[in-house]
Structure formats: structure tokens, C-alpha cells
Design an enzyme around this catalytic site. Structure first.
Site, short mmCIF file in Angstrom:
data_model
loop_
_atom_site.label_atom_id
_atom_site.label_comp_id
_atom_site.label_asym_id
_atom_site.label_seq_id
_atom_site.Cartn_x
_atom_site.Cartn_y
_atom_site.Cartn_z
N LYS A 28 0.79 -0.98 0.03
CA LYS A 28 0.11 0.08 0.00
C LYS A 28 0.91 1.22 0.00
O LYS A 28 1.99 1.30 0.52
CB LYS A 28 -0.77 -0.11 1.18
CG LYS A 28 -1.90 1.03 1.30
CD LYS A 28 -2.75 0.80 2.66
CE LYS A 28 -3.83 2.04 2.79
NZ LYS A 28 -4.61 1.79 4.01
N SER A 82 -9.63 2.03 3.39
CA SER A 82 -8.71 2.73 2.56
C SER A 82 -7.56 1.96 1.71
O SER A 82 -7.01 2.45 0.54
CB SER A 82 -7.96 4.26 3.17
OG SER A 82 -7.25 3.39 4.19
N SER A 95 -9.74 -0.18 7.50
CA SER A 95 -9.15 -0.02 6.00
C SER A 95 -8.63 -1.13 5.48
O SER A 95 -8.39 -1.32 4.32
CB SER A 95 -8.29 1.26 6.20
OG SER A 95 -8.84 2.51 6.11
#
Lengths: 486, 476, 97
Positions: free
Chosen positions: A79, A154, A178
Site C-alpha cells: 500500500k 482505504s 481499512s
């Protein structure tokens, strides 16, 4: 051999057994990325050159007997809020559009030590603030199950990449859900470990007291294997906990006899989509049939979790993001008059709307006159929420519930009503407040064909119970229907 | 009748701790160094970096607290103080507001008026900021983060002082205590000790405090004294002309002898303090506190009393020597090596102080070792070298901490004690200076001085003047 | 909406956070913040007397490092992302004492 359909662990084994070379695996996934990226847009940065040269290096080490771990040679996506040395790291924000870290996060270093091959950086909500990956400054990510829908957020890019076979597993971060929520929306497994289990050094901070790094992957076995690699005690992170019980793969046992599972009634009230409810309760039945004792109970305080979370997260974020000022790194506005003007313009131009919203809220709740009423109050409620979980775990081994009230919403529907969007975090958020581990595993598909996730919550430091429960469920559930286009 | 005013003063003193590394990272705190060469992701606020507390900082802070009679806060935390400024890499400073490490202390000071206590409100740990340099060429500023993250303790006093004299006494006391602990070298001129003065005035007998101003940029005791006088006057003037004192921060310009209000930064002074989530609480048990207590050195007052009893040296010498822990340490160590206390103190009080003054150095900066000083004194005692050679050697030793024995050997500076050779030289000098000889024989006592000088010259200084004198008298 | 956020408040928060909002953004910010605070006001329903504010979830304490120099000269790296650099230092607009 269908390399891409392999799980991370089975690929690792195949590489070890010389059935596949690391380069073959990397090339396979890179061409998959090339094929699918224009459709799904999971990545902000794909490091083709880097991945191929890592592949050769790792293969050499495997052949020399230097790398012997179960995931050596397996390609991974990271990420974009975790620093990767020499590789662009943006947090999907304009304000870091040119930022190349000079060090890697501890979790990434742990992966590299184990022979992982870093493919690139995945898309996310800007600075991890969001639940749909739509606040990214680099475009939205589409859900591989239905490209008209969001992948969640996210860590949407990471979840989608796993679902689309654009990597074998990925790292995400979870501050309010997330990892778990995009895992649920994309039909993959996701785990948020107990706070302090994975070092936060190198994770670009959003809500420091809530953030944790965790895996997004194809099955529970992979999840346990990845956790064994990334979990470590890091003296560079003061909040890193020293744990002795990091042998997560020992919990891959198909047995829940006698395990006490609690289902919070307050998670099954109004607002929960009936199809989600059905799928989750069905999963509970499966566990019951395997010998678990399943019982309903009142968790309480559920509706207070969201305002508590947003107060604390926004406050910490408003402070954590102060360092982005156009002086040391990142975006600097081109024209300005004086220092303070430079700050304001750089930040206003560099940050997106949701980030600015949270920074403003956070600054406000910490400001003089409001600190006690908002921030301290939220910290007190946090203590109460933790206590409610402590009480629950005195009775139960695992708490079971949905991950999100719905399946993935359509693109473009969520950002106009922030509070409604925040309400979607209702089942995941309190787990971060209490620092507990939470796991999301696919348990069904709704009538639109979108995945539904089952959430298992454990007491602090009890990932093994979650892994065992999830593994047992997974064995009983069987293979989760994969995406049609392969 | 003119109103009688009294000045009320409180001090905020920042002290740079003498740790090897910064408060939250392993970067060196050493002085000098090219800009940004003592930096890392933590002290430059790189994304993803995290702080970890330097244990030595905590130990020094507690030591200072105990030495100033504070209560140690056994459960304390760090808080973030949020404000934007380029010397602040994270745009927040890690400090302690809610639970400072030490509270409610006091130090005793002595002035001409007598002894009194100055209260210490609190002491807390915090990190220092970087340095800003103004670049005239490109009309911009430049930031160097070498000093960013250097550990500081801030000592906040109660507004208990009433005059510049008391303020100086308080600062001297703090400095002495902290130097003795080895926690800092406390040099105002170098910035390892910084004092901000909070001053207000009120009518004598009034219970309420007046509005106070804060003064910064006070880099010497003289400046502090002048600033206090200046500000007192300014405030009295304001009040007597019917105006009000505005609460503000003022910068003292010692060259001009006046202060001016500082340009207010654009920031509202709302620092939004909250506990730093990246750092965990500090919990101190009594075992820890007792360990720190046990490590406390003998402080100056005790040392002075002990020296009085143990060593036969003048009280004035004791005062000066104990005024610097380093000097006192050298004194004691040299004496421990066998040198006579009076001789050691003479060297310290005489040549050492002279050279310190000449080179504008602090006693804490003395470089020579007790071993070498002891050797020098031995050489003199053994009459191996004479007085002026000794002074010469001492100067080199002061600069370079050379071993005097080796140096004297190498340079061949030993006094020639061979009476035969000396006698010969004296006879030569007498032969070559008939006028002086006659002057002396005619009653001019002083003429012998010239002859001694000539002998010393001929001997290249390596004779014992006493012996020369003796021989001359004998031969004349 | 019980919480009416004034223009002054938005200005003030903008100064604290170093954010400059357009008039439109300001209006939206007032609304957003107002409704968010209404939502946060919900916390007032809970009786938290006697409850200590919990900053850290676990009783981790006393994490220290030794006073040993572990870092060397990292200047090149530290400056590598700087928008403006001169003589080994970061360039910023002129500051005033």
C-alpha cells in the site's frame, strides 16, 4: 500451470520445489498487471524493472540456500503509505507526488528479508482517509468483481490487486477498518493485528494510536504465513509490543469444538443489509455445526464508536500531517508571498477535500476551549469501549459479526454525504479503538454478485484464535467463488 | 507622593543536556559539523519516522529535579505542541505540558540582603529546534537541522525574584547545581543555557500581580541585569503616565540597551497540546529514584565545607576552585596523586585563571589532566626546572595537555644544577660586565639583578636563579 | 444543526492548520464541521465521570534507547527530496525573528 491462481504459500512451495522460478512468477503477474491495470487501476506505481531484478537476486539466494522461508520469491504489492526505499511513495496524495523515501518501513524490510519481491505501490484513499479509495489523487480503483463498484478503502488498491491476481498478496493498513472492509468488498482475506504487533516505523501516520499494518491475501493459510514474517518487535517504534507468540501458522487447525463465539445483537440492527445479515449468520451456523458454542449478547456503546473514532483520528491526523509543509519534501506551491502564504498554498493545493476536512476537524477538537469537551471526552469513551470488549472477552473466545453494513457501493455515490460514509465503518471502528485484532474472510456473495465479508474479532494478542476459527470456517465453506475472467 | 513599585520576576530557563545523542534519535549532539550532517529521518520529520526516548535525558532531568528539591512526577507523558515554523521539522515540538517530570521545587539563593528560596514551578523535558540562517543574497532563509532534537529541560520558576541581583544568584545556583551533576555545561554565551525573563511590576504591598512581559535574547548576565532594569523602568513609566502594560514578548537588544515588541508570528498562540501517541508513558518507581539519588555528587556547599576542613588553603581559593566542578575535580585528583594542596591551588588560582581569562575560556574547558599537573609540580619540587621554565611548560600544557616530564626531556629544559659549570658561567659574566660589578660593589644592590639576568641568559634560562644569586654574592 | 460554525471559527482553524479555503470551500467546511460536531455531541450522552482518558490501549511503558550514537552523516538522503536546497540546507521563504 496456472501460476496466478496459486496462493502465496503454494507458490512459495512450488518455487522451493523448483516447479516454478521466481522470474516466471514475477513475469506472470507483471503481464497480468499490464493486462488488467487499465481496467482496475490497483496501482499507483508498478516497479517492473525493480521487480525483475529482485526476482533474479532472490532466485540466486534461494538456490544458494540463503533464503528458505515459505514465501521466498513470492511477489507482493505494498500500500502506498508505507515507505519503500528508492520507490515513489505518495499516500495517493498530490502533496507527496515526488517523494522517494530513503528508507523502507520495518514491515517491508521484514518481507524483503524473507525473500518477497516488491511489485509496486497500491492505490488508496488519500492518507488513508476514506472508505472507498475514491479520495485518491491518482484516480479511483475499481472493484474487480464489478467495475462499477468501489473496492472499499482505504486499502482498496491492495484488496483489488489480490482479487484481480495482480499480486499474490498485499500489505494494507487499518485505522478504522481499512484492511477488513476492502477485503470484504473484494472477496479476499484481510487481518488487522493487535495494535503494536507490526512495527509502524515507515508507515506514514494517519491515526497513530489506531494504525496497524496487516495482510490482504487469498486465504487464511497465506494470512498466517504473512503475519509470521511481518510481525516483529521494533525498538525504533516505541509502541511496538514485544510478543512471544508469533507462530501464527500453528493455529491453522480445523477445529472449533468448544470455542465460545459471541454475536453482538447491536451489530444486527437497523442499517444492516438483509443479504449481508443472512450470509454472516449462515457462517455462524457453519461454525456452530463444527462444534462452536454460538450465542447472542449485547456489546453496547456501538453507536458511540464512530464519533469517538473520528474525534481521535482527526485530532491525531491533524498533527501528523503538519509536517507536510513544502519545505523538506513533497509538493511546494509555485507562487507565494512569504512563509505562511507558502505553507497555506502548498497544503491547500496539495491536500484533497477529505483530508482537509479531517485536518480542520482535528485542529478544532484540539483547540483551546474544546480540548476537554471533545478530545478528552472521546478518550474517556474509548476507555469505556475497551472495557465493553474486555467484559465480552471474559465470556467469549471470538466475537463474530459483519464487516460492513452493505456490500461495495457504486462508484461516485459515497463522497457527497460524509457522515453516511463514516457510518459504514460502524462494525470495524471500535476494534481499532480497543487495539484488538480483527479478521475479514469472504462468506458469501449478494444478489448483485458482490462479495460479503465475515468479521472475527479477538481479544488483544489473540490472533491465533481468529486464525483457527477462520481456517475452520474456510475449510467448511470450501473454495470461495473466484472471479470469472481469469 | 511617588508610588513605590516592586519588580516581580519569574524565569524560564532552557538547559541543553550534555547527552551524546539527541532526545528521540541516535544522532550526535556534538557541536560544529557541516549543516544537516547530524540528522536522520526522525529529527528531520520524515514521513514514517518515530521517536524513541533517550534514557540519559530522563536520568538527567530527574537528577536536576531531585537536586532542586522537586517532587518527581512518577507517571508522566510527552505532549505535542503544535505550531508551524521552519526550524520545527514536524511542525510540532515534543514537550511536556500536562505531566511534567518535576514539580514544586525550590533553590536557596544568597544575595547581599541574605538568603531566600526561589520556587520552581516545574521542570519538563523537550526537544530543541533546528537553526535558521538568513541568506541575504537570495533573500531567503536556510534551515539546518543539526540542533533539532537536542534534548532540553525547561526550568520554570515561580515569580519569586525581586531584583536583578536575585535573578543572577538564582541562575548561578542553577548553573552550579546542573554543572555539578554533569547534566549540562550551562553556558549562557553558547546557548547551552538560555534564560527568558518574565517581569511585571506592582505597588509595594499589593497582593495582585501586574501584567507581565516576557523578554528574550538575553545572552549574558550583564544583559539580563540591564534588561531587568530597562524593563522595570519602561513599565513604571507606562503606569505612571496612565497607560497599561501590554502582555507581549519583547526582544532585548543589548547593544542599544532597549527592548522592542517582537513581531507576532501569524499563529494564534493555540498550541493544541495533546499526549503524543507515538511515545508511551514513563512510570518511575522508587527504586529508580533512589538510584538517581545515589549517583548525586557532592554539591558545592558540601565541597566547600570539606575543603575547609581537609585542605589548608585560603577560603577565597576554595570559593573559586569549587565554583567549577571540573576545576574542583582537577584539584582533588592532583592532590590525590600526592601534590601539596597549596601548590595545586596556586597553579589553579594563578596561571590557570590568568590563561582562562586571556583566552576567554570557561573553567569547565580546562584541558590539562591532574596527572600532568602533578608531574609539573613534582619537577619544581625536585628543582629539576626553575620558576620561569615551569610557567613556560605550563602554558604548553594548558593548550595541549603535554606530559611535562617528556617535554622537559625533549626540549632539554632541565635546570643545570652542576655548580661547577654554573660557577664558570658566573665568573664569565662577572668578567664581561665590569661596570655592573663596580656598581654593585659601590652599593647598588640592584645591579646584581642585571648580573643574574645575564647569567640566566648565558645559561639559556636553565639555572636556578636562587643559586645564581648566591654564587654571585659569593664571588663578588 | 445545533452546532453553527462561524466564519471566524473557520478562519481561525485555517490559521492553525495552515489551510486556505476558497469561499465555496469555506461554506462547505462550515456545514461539514457543524454536522460532524453535532454527531460528536452524541458523546455527551455518556456519563464518563471517573473515567480516565485512555491515550494508550495497552500498559506499555518505559520504552527507551541508550545514549549511544548510532547515526552517521545522512545529509545526502535527508536533502534528496527537498524542494529547495542550498549549501546543504533547506531553502525556505524569508523568516523573521
Amino acid at each position: 500451470m496456472d501460476i496466478l491462481s496459486m496462493t502465496a504459500v503454494s507458490l512459495g512451495t512450488a518455487i522451493k520445489n523448483k516447479e516454478v522460478t521466481v522470474r516466471e512468477a514475477v513475469e506472470a503477474v507483471l503481464s497480468r498487471i499490464e493486462e488488467k491495470e487499465s481496467q482496475y487501476h490497483c496501482y499507483v506505481t508498478v516497479d517492473k524493472e525493480g521487480a525483475l531484478s529482485q526476482a533474479d537476486e532472490v532466485q540466486r539466494k534461494i538456490d544458494a540456500g540463503e533464503l528458505t522461508g515459505p514465501l521466498a520469491g513470492v511477489p507482493v504489492a505494498i500500500k502506498d503509505n508505507m515507505c519503500t526505499e528508492g520507490l515513489l511513495t505518495t499516500c495517493s496524495s498530490k502533496i507527496l507526488n515526488n517523494f522517494v523515501p530513503t528508507f523502507s518501513s520495518e514491515a517491508v524490510l521484514n518481507l524483503k528479508k524473507a525473500g518477497a519481491v516488491i511489485l509496486g505501490k497500491t492505490n488508496m484513499d488519500e492518507f488513508a482517509m476514506g472508505s472507498t479509495t475514491e479520495t485518491s489523487a491518482y484516480g479511483v480503483t475499481k472493484n474487480p468483481w464489478n467495475t462499477e463498484h468501489v473496492p472499499g478503502g482505504s486499502s482498496g488498491g491492495s484488496a483489488a490487486a489480490v482479487a484481480a491476481d495482480e499480486c499474490f498478496y498485499a500489505l494494507g493498513s487499518d485505522t478504522g477498518g481499512s484492511i477488513r472492509q476492502p477485503a470484504s468488498f473484494c472477496g479476499v482475506v484481510g487481518l488487522k493485528p493487535t495494535y503494536g504487533t507490526v512495527s509502524r516505523y515507515g508507515l506514514i501516520a494517519y491515526g497513530s494510536s489506531l494504525d496497524q499494518i496487516g495482510p490482504l491475501c487469498k486465504d487464511v493459510t497465506d494470512c498466517a504465513a504473512i503475519m509470521e514474517i511481518i510481525a516483529s518487535h521494533d525498538p525504533k517504534d516505541s509502541t511496538s509490543v514485544e510478543r512471544k507468540d508469533l507462530d501464527f501458522t500453528s493455529a491453522l487447525v480445523d477445529d472449533v469444538k468448544g470455542m465460545k463465539i459471541g454475536i453482538p445483537r447491536d451489530y444486527f440492527g437497523e442499517g444492516l443489509d438483509p443479504e449481508v445479515k443472512e450470509a454472516v449468520l449462515k457462517a455462524a451456523e457453519v461454525l456452530k455445526e463444527k462444534g462452536a458454542v454460538v450465542e447472542e449478547f449485547d456489546l453496547s456503546l456501538v453507536e458511540y464508536a464512530i464519533p469517538t473514532y473520528y474525534t481521535i483520528a482527526a485530532a491525531e491526523a491533524s498533527s501528523n500531517l503538519e509536517r507536510f509543509d513544502g519545505i523538506k519534501y513533497g509538493y511546494r506551491t509555485e507562487e507565494y508571498e512569504g512563509l505562511h502564504n507558502m505553507y497555506k498554498k502548498s497544503r491547500s493545493e496539495g491536500f484533497g477535500a477529505e483530508v482537509k476536512r479531517r485536518i480542520m476537524l482535528g485542529s478544532f477538537v484540539l483547540s483551546s476551549g474544546y480540548y476537554d469537551a471533545y478530545y478528552l471526552k472521546a478518550l474517556r469513551v474509548k476507555a469505556l469501549i475497551k472495557k465493553a470488549f474486555d467484559d465480552a472477552f471474559a465470556k467469549y473466545d471470538v466475537i463474530l459479526g459483519p464487516v460492513a453494513p452493505t456490500t461495495a457501493p457504486k462508484l461516485g455515490e459515497s463522497l457527497s454525504d460524509p457522515i453516511k460514509m463514516y457510518l459504514g465503518d460502524i462494525y470495524t471502528i471500535s476494534i481499532n479503538l480497543a487495539g484488538l485484532p480483527g479478521l475479514s474472510i469472504p462468506c458469501g456473495v449478494d444478489s448483485k454478485g458482490l462479495p460479503i465479508g465475515l468479521q472475527l474479532i479477538g481479544d488483544c494478542f489473540n490472533e491465533k484464535k481468529l486464525i483457527q476459527t477462520a481456517y475452520t470456517y474456510e475449510q467448511a465453506r470450501g473454495a470461495f467463488g473466484r472471479k470469472e475472467d481469469k | 507622593m511617588a508610588k513605590q513599585y516592586e519588580t516581580v520576576i519569574g524565569l524560564e530557563v532552557h538547559v541543553e543536556l550534555a547527552t551524546k545523542t539527541k532526545i528521540f534519535c541516535g544522532c550526535s549532539t556534538a557541536f560544529g559539523g557541516e549543516p544537516n550532517t547530524h540528522t536522520c529521518p526522525v529529527c528531520t520529520g520524515m514521513p514514517g519516522s518515530l521517536p524513541v526516548l533517550n534514557k540519559q535525558v530522563l536520568e538527567y532531568a530527574v537528577a536536576v529535579g531531585l537536586a532542586t528539591n522537586c517532587t518527581i512526577t512518577q507517571y508522566c507523558k510527552f505532549d505535542r505542541k503544535n505550531y508551524f515554523y521552519p526550524d520545527n521539522p514536524q511542525n510540532y515540538q515534543i514537550s511536556q505540558l500536562y505531566l511534567p517530570i518535576c514539580r514544586n521545587g525550590k533553590v536557596e539563593i544568597e544575595t547581599e540582603a541574605g538568603k531566600k528560596f526561589v520556587g520552581i514551578h516545574e521542570i519538563h523535558m523537550e526537544e530543541d529546534a533546528g537553526k535558521l540562517i538568513h541568506d541575504e543574497w537570495d533573500d531567503c532563509s536556510l534551515v539546518d537541522f543539526n540542533r533539532s532534537g537536542v534534548p532540553l529541560i525547561e526550568i520554570v520558576s515561580e515569580p519569586d525574584m525581586r531584583s536583578a541581583e536575585e535573578v543572577i544568584a538564582y541562575l548561578e545556583k542553577l548553573r552550579m547545581t546542573i554543572q555539578y551533576l554533569g547534566a549540562s555545561d550551562c553556558k549562557l554565551q553558547e546557548g547551552s543555557m538560555r534564560a527568558d525573563v518574565n517581569l511585571s511590576i506592582r505597588e509595594v504591598g499589593a497582593k495582585e500581580f501586574g501584567t507581565r512581559t516576557e523578554m528574550k535574547n538575553l545572552n549574558s548576565f550583564k544583559a539580563i541585569a540591564r534588561a531587568i532594569e530597562g524593563e522595570t523602568e519602561r513599565q513604571i513609566d507606562l503606569l505612571t503616565s496612565g497607560e497599561k502594560v501590554i502582555q507581549e514578548t519583547r526582544r532585548w537588544d543589548d547593544n542599544k540597551g532597549e527592548s522592542y515588541a517582537m513581531r507576532s508570528k501569524e499563529d494564534a498562540q493555540d498550541y493544541r497540546y495533546f499526549p503524543d501517541p507515538d511515545l508511551v508513558p514513563i512510570v518511575l518507581d522508587d527504586v529508580f529514584l533512589n538510584e538517581i539519588r545515589a549517583k548525586q555528587p557532592e554539591f558545592r556547599e558540601e565541597k566547600m565545607l570539606r575543603y575547609k576542613e581537609e585542605f589548608d588553603i585560603p577560603e577565597y581559593d576554595i570559593e573559586i576552585i569549587t565554583g567549577s566542578k571540573h576545576m574542583a575535580d582537577i584539584f582533588e585528583a592532583t592532590v590525590a596523586l600526592g601534590s601539596q594542596p597549596k601548590k595545586v591551588s596556586n597553579w589553579l588560582m594563578g596561571e590557570t585563571l590568568r590563561l582562562l581569562k586571556e583566552k576567554s575560556m570557561d573553567p569547565e574547558d580546562i584541558r590539562f589532566s591532574p596527572e600532568n599537573l602533578a608531574k609539573l609540580i613534582s619537577l619544581i619540587d625536585a628543582k629539576a626546572i626553575n620558576g620561569s621554565v615551569a610557567k613556560e611548560v605550563f602554558e604548553i600544557m594548558f593548550d595541549q595537555d603535554i606530559d611535562p616530564e617528556k617535554y622537559v626531556e625533549e626540549k632539554g629544559l632541565k635546570t643545570v644544577n652542576d655548580e661547577g659549570a654554573l660557577r664558570k658561567t658566573v665568573e664569565e659574566v662577572i668578567a664581561n660586565n665590569p661596570q655592573s660589578v663596580e656598581d654593585y660593589r659601590n652599593g647598588k644592590e640592584k645591579a646584581i639583578g642585571f648580573l643574574v639576568g645575564q647569567t640566566m641568559k648565558a645559561m639559556k634560562g636553565k639555572a636556578d636563579p636562587g643559586m645564581v644569586n648566591q654564587l654571585l654574592k659569593e664571588l663578588l | 444543526m445545533a452546532n453553527i460554525i462561524s466564519d471566524e471559527t473557520i478562519e481561525y482553524v485555517g490559521i492553525l492548520a495552515k489551510l486556505e479555503l476558497s469561499d465555496e470551500e469555506k461554506e462547505q467546511a462550515k456545514k461539514d464541521m457543524g454536522s460532524m460536531l453535532d454527531y460528536i455531541d452524541k458523546l455527551g450522552e455518556l456519563d464518563t465521570t471517573g473515567v480516565e482518558p485512555m491515550s494508550h490501549v495497552f500498559p506499555v511503558k518505559n520504552v527507551f534507547r541508550e545514549d549511544v550514537v548510532t547515526n552517521g552523516d545522512d545529509r545526502e538522503n535527508i536533502l534528496s527530496n527537498a524542494p529547495g536546497e542550498k549549501d546543504g540546507m533547506f531553502v525556505v521563504p524569508r523568516t523573521f525573528e
